[in-house]
Design a protein around this motif. Structure first.
Motif, PDB file in Angstrom:
ATOM      1  N   ALA A 215       0.831  -1.209   0.000  1.00 19.21           N
ATOM      2  CA  ALA A 215       0.000   0.000   0.000  1.00 19.21           C
ATOM      3  C   ALA A 215       0.865   1.258   0.000  1.00 19.21           C
ATOM      4  CB  ALA A 215      -0.933  -0.006   1.210  1.00 19.21           C
ATOM      5  N   ARG A 216       1.923   1.253   0.797  1.00 19.82           N
ATOM      6  CA  ARG A 216       2.832   2.412   0.822  1.00 19.82           C
ATOM      7  C   ARG A 216       3.482   2.619  -0.541  1.00 19.82           C
ATOM      8  NH1 ARG A 216       4.025   0.218   5.872  1.00 19.82           N
ATOM      9  NH2 ARG A 216       5.850  -0.878   5.048  1.00 19.82           N
ATOM     10  N   ASP A 217       3.952   1.541  -1.139  1.00 23.46           N
ATOM     11  CA  ASP A 217       4.629   1.654  -2.434  1.00 23.46           C
ATOM     12  C   ASP A 217       3.691   2.134  -3.532  1.00 23.46           C
ATOM     13  OD1 ASP A 217       6.958   0.808  -1.286  1.00 23.46           O
ATOM     14  OD2 ASP A 217       7.339  -0.804  -2.708  1.00 23.46           O
ATOM     15  N   LEU A 218       2.442   1.702  -3.474  1.00 23.71           N
ATOM     16  CA  LEU A 218       1.474   2.064  -4.511  1.00 23.71           C
ATOM     17  C   LEU A 218       0.749   3.369  -4.208  1.00 23.71           C
ATOM     18  CD1 LEU A 218      -0.150  -1.441  -5.217  1.00 23.71           C
ATOM     19  CD2 LEU A 218       1.488  -0.215  -6.655  1.00 23.71           C
ATOM     20  N   GLY A 219       0.942   3.898  -3.015  1.00 21.00           N
ATOM     21  CA  GLY A 219       0.241   5.129  -2.633  1.00 21.00           C
ATOM     22  C   GLY A 219      -1.238   4.917  -2.422  1.00 21.00           C
ATOM     23  N   LEU A 220      -1.610   3.723  -1.909  1.00 17.49           N
ATOM     24  CA  LEU A 220      -3.013   3.385  -1.686  1.00 17.49           C
ATOM     25  C   LEU A 220      -3.297   3.294  -0.194  1.00 17.49           C
ATOM     26  CD1 LEU A 220      -3.491   0.525  -4.333  1.00 17.49           C
ATOM     27  CD2 LEU A 220      -4.222   2.908  -4.537  1.00 17.49           C
ATOM     28  N   PRO A 221      -4.532   3.541   0.231  1.00 24.36           N
ATOM     29  CA  PRO A 221      -4.873   3.363   1.644  1.00 24.36           C
ATOM     30  C   PRO A 221      -4.832   1.898   2.043  1.00 24.36           C
ATOM     31  CG  PRO A 221      -6.834   3.876   0.357  1.00 24.36           C
ATOM     32  CD  PRO A 221      -5.673   4.057  -0.565  1.00 24.36           C
ATOM     33  N   HIS A 222      -4.426   1.681   3.282  1.00 23.95           N
ATOM     34  CA  HIS A 222      -4.292   0.323   3.825  1.00 23.95           C
ATOM     35  C   HIS A 222      -5.252   0.163   4.987  1.00 23.95           C
ATOM     36  CE1 HIS A 222      -1.746  -2.812   6.128  1.00 23.95           C
ATOM     37  NE2 HIS A 222      -2.345  -3.421   5.128  1.00 23.95           N
ATOM     38  N   CYS A 223      -6.007  -0.918   4.987  1.00 19.56           N
ATOM     39  CA  CYS A 223      -6.935  -1.201   6.085  1.00 19.56           C
ATOM     40  C   CYS A 223      -6.633  -2.599   6.618  1.00 19.56           C
ATOM     41  CB  CYS A 223      -8.382  -1.095   5.607  1.00 19.56           C
ATOM     42  SG  CYS A 223      -9.589  -1.049   6.955  1.00 19.56           S
ATOM     43  N   PRO A 224      -5.659  -2.725   7.524  1.00 12.68           N
ATOM     44  CA  PRO A 224      -5.190  -4.045   7.953  1.00 12.68           C
ATOM     45  C   PRO A 224      -6.194  -4.849   8.763  1.00 12.68           C
ATOM     46  CG  PRO A 224      -4.152  -2.321   9.256  1.00 12.68           C
ATOM     47  CD  PRO A 224      -4.889  -1.629   8.149  1.00 12.68           C
ATOM     48  N   ASP A 225      -7.187  -4.177   9.359  1.00 12.21           N
ATOM     49  CA  ASP A 225      -8.173  -4.895  10.161  1.00 12.21           C
ATOM     50  C   ASP A 225      -9.574  -4.827   9.555  1.00 12.21           C
ATOM     51  OD1 ASP A 225      -8.468  -2.203  10.603  1.00 12.21           O
ATOM     52  OD2 ASP A 225      -8.695  -2.357  12.788  1.00 12.21           O
ATOM     53  N   ALA A 226      -9.648  -4.688   8.229  1.00 10.70           N
ATOM     54  CA  ALA A 226     -10.964  -4.647   7.580  1.00 10.70           C
ATOM     55  C   ALA A 226     -11.726  -5.946   7.758  1.00 10.70           C
ATOM     56  CB  ALA A 226     -10.807  -4.337   6.088  1.00 10.70           C
ATOM     57  N   LEU A 227     -10.999  -7.060   7.771  1.00 12.17           N
ATOM     58  CA  LEU A 227     -11.631  -8.373   7.894  1.00 12.17           C
ATOM     59  C   LEU A 227     -11.300  -9.008   9.238  1.00 12.17           C
ATOM     60  CD1 LEU A 227     -10.895  -9.866   4.358  1.00 12.17           C
ATOM     61  CD2 LEU A 227     -13.170  -9.359   5.292  1.00 12.17           C
ATOM     62  N   LEU A 228     -12.232  -9.775   9.743  1.00 12.25           N
ATOM     63  CA  LEU A 228     -12.034 -10.572  10.953  1.00 12.25           C
ATOM     64  C   LEU A 228     -12.190 -12.045  10.594  1.00 12.25           C
ATOM     65  CD1 LEU A 228     -14.225  -8.527  13.467  1.00 12.25           C
ATOM     66  CD2 LEU A 228     -11.735  -8.419  13.193  1.00 12.25           C
ATOM     67  N   ARG A 229     -11.331 -12.857  11.169  1.00 10.44           N
ATOM     68  CA  ARG A 229     -11.448 -14.314  11.008  1.00 10.44           C
ATOM     69  C   ARG A 229     -12.175 -14.814  12.239  1.00 10.44           C
ATOM     70  NH1 ARG A 229      -6.948 -16.951   7.681  1.00 10.44           N
ATOM     71  NH2 ARG A 229      -7.678 -19.075   7.306  1.00 10.44           N
ATOM     72  N   ARG A 230     -13.463 -15.101  12.086  1.00 12.04           N
ATOM     73  CA  ARG A 230     -14.279 -15.321  13.280  1.00 12.04           C
ATOM     74  C   ARG A 230     -14.174 -16.714  13.857  1.00 12.04           C
ATOM     75  NH1 ARG A 230     -20.100 -13.872  10.599  1.00 12.04           N
ATOM     76  NH2 ARG A 230     -20.112 -15.323   8.857  1.00 12.04           N
ATOM     77  N   ARG A 231     -13.505 -17.620  13.178  1.00  8.84           N
ATOM     78  CA  ARG A 231     -13.228 -18.912  13.802  1.00  8.84           C
ATOM     79  C   ARG A 231     -11.860 -19.405  13.348  1.00  8.84           C
ATOM     80  NH1 ARG A 231     -17.088 -20.618   9.823  1.00  8.84           N
ATOM     81  NH2 ARG A 231     -16.209 -22.151   8.379  1.00  8.84           N
ATOM     82  N   ASN A 232     -11.249 -20.194  14.206  1.00 10.24           N
ATOM     83  CA  ASN A 232      -9.915 -20.720  13.921  1.00 10.24           C
ATOM     84  C   ASN A 232     -10.065 -21.919  12.996  1.00 10.24           C
ATOM     85  OD1 ASN A 232      -7.262 -21.404  13.883  1.00 10.24           O
ATOM     86  ND2 ASN A 232      -7.053 -21.668  16.098  1.00 10.24           N
ATOM     87  N   THR A 233      -9.716 -21.744  11.737  1.00 14.94           N
ATOM     88  CA  THR A 233      -9.905 -22.805  10.744  1.00 14.94           C
ATOM     89  C   THR A 233      -8.756 -23.793  10.715  1.00 14.94           C
ATOM     90  OG1 THR A 233      -8.973 -21.326   9.058  1.00 14.94           O
ATOM     91  CG2 THR A 233     -11.369 -21.391   9.277  1.00 14.94           C
ATOM     92  N   GLY A 234      -7.688 -23.509  11.451  1.00 16.14           N
ATOM     93  CA  GLY A 234      -6.554 -24.416  11.479  1.00 16.14           C
ATOM     94  C   GLY A 234      -5.781 -24.403  10.171  1.00 16.14           C
ATOM     95  N   SER A 235      -4.775 -25.259  10.102  1.00 17.41           N
ATOM     96  CA  SER A 235      -3.962 -25.347   8.892  1.00 17.41           C
ATOM     97  C   SER A 235      -4.733 -26.036   7.780  1.00 17.41           C
ATOM     98  CB  SER A 235      -2.680 -26.129   9.182  1.00 17.41           C
ATOM     99  OG  SER A 235      -1.955 -26.372   7.991  1.00 17.41           O
ATOM    100  N   GLN A 236      -4.556 -25.533   6.555  1.00 14.89           N
ATOM    101  CA  GLN A 236      -5.197 -26.133   5.393  1.00 14.89           C
ATOM    102  C   GLN A 236      -4.347 -27.250   4.790  1.00 14.89           C
ATOM    103  OE1 GLN A 236      -8.303 -25.319   5.465  1.00 14.89           O
ATOM    104  NE2 GLN A 236      -8.592 -24.053   3.663  1.00 14.89           N
TER     105      GLN A 236
END
Length: 240
Positions: free
Chosen positions: A148-169
């Motif tokens: 985001a810094r390199d591209l000059g775009l806004p960054h929203c690091p907490d836009a999404l929440l992972r509401r359950r622990n899905t474990g390793s895929q």
């Protein structure tokens, strides 16, 4: 500048994956560069996987994306998840090599350029809070923040929440991966206004089946994103 020259003389730059001296910090030596499978040539416009053929034809899709429609619009990846590409990703993800995000952002920027849209916001795929507590950092957020810094775009690091622990895929087949990730993501209620009506560049370290990207993209679209483009540092391809 003099102090920097002294430091460079005492501690010359080294390749990020071996001890070979290189011309500048955070670079790859020629041998490691050759062993890093950067994606070039014709790729799937939806997931970034290499496809057979030549030229720069747009709108090409791989067999996976043809058989399984994606909720996002376009996608890209910087390298394949094999050889030195796999080594770099695992070092960033599990080896506390956070400094690897710096060259990785450079590689990602080249892959991301065709997808950049006016008003786009950059969002990482989140970790569940328990995994974040154990790992101490989210490698996807390191990548998305630098990008985001390199591209000059806004960054929203907490836009999404992972509401359950899905474990390793790892070790799960395609169906199990998608079942585990279905409904796993939701929009942060205090970030919804930053997503609604805007295109989103969704960033993660690795794409395998696309289940994680699908779950996260679905949540972003439900929150009002006008378009979701996906970008991964590495892509697991069938020929990898």
């Amino acid at each position: 500048m003099k102090m920097q020259a002294v430091i460079a003389a005492v501690y010359p730059p080294q390749c990020v994956t071996c001890d070979t001296q290189v011309a500048s910090d955070f670079g790859l030596c020629p041998a490691c560069w050759r062993a890093t499978p950067f994606i070039t040539g014709l790729t799937c416009g939806t997931c970034g996987a290499p496809v057979a053929g030549e030229g720069d034809e747009t709108g090409v899709q791989c067999d996976d994306c043809l058989a399984n429609p994606r909720p996002w619009s376009v996608g890209a990846a910087a390298m394949l998840y094999r050889d030195n590409g796999r080594k770099l990703v695992l070092a960033l993800k599990h080896g506390d090599r956070m400094e690897l995000a710096r060259p990785a952002v450079h590689w990602l920027r080249r892959a991301a350029q065709p997808m950049v849209r006016p008003g786009m916001v950059v969002v990482p795929v989140p970790l569940h809070w328990l995994r974040l507590l154990r790992r101490r950092y989210n490698q996807a957020a390191l990548l998305s923040g630098g990008l985001a810094r390199d591209l000059g775009l806004p960054h929203c690091p907490d836009a999404l929440l992972r509401r359950r622990n899905t474990g390793s895929q790892e070790g799960r087949d395609r169906e199990a991966r998608f079942a585990a990730l279905a409904g796993a993501f939701t929009i942060h209620p205090r970030r919804a206004a930053r997503i609604a009506g805007r295109p989103v560049l969704l960033v993660d370290d690795v794409m395998t089946s696309g289940a994680t990207f699908a779950g996260a993209a679905t949540a972003l679209i439900a929150a009002g994103a006008t378009e979701v483009c996906v970008l991964s540092l590495a892509r697991v391809a069938k020929d990898a």
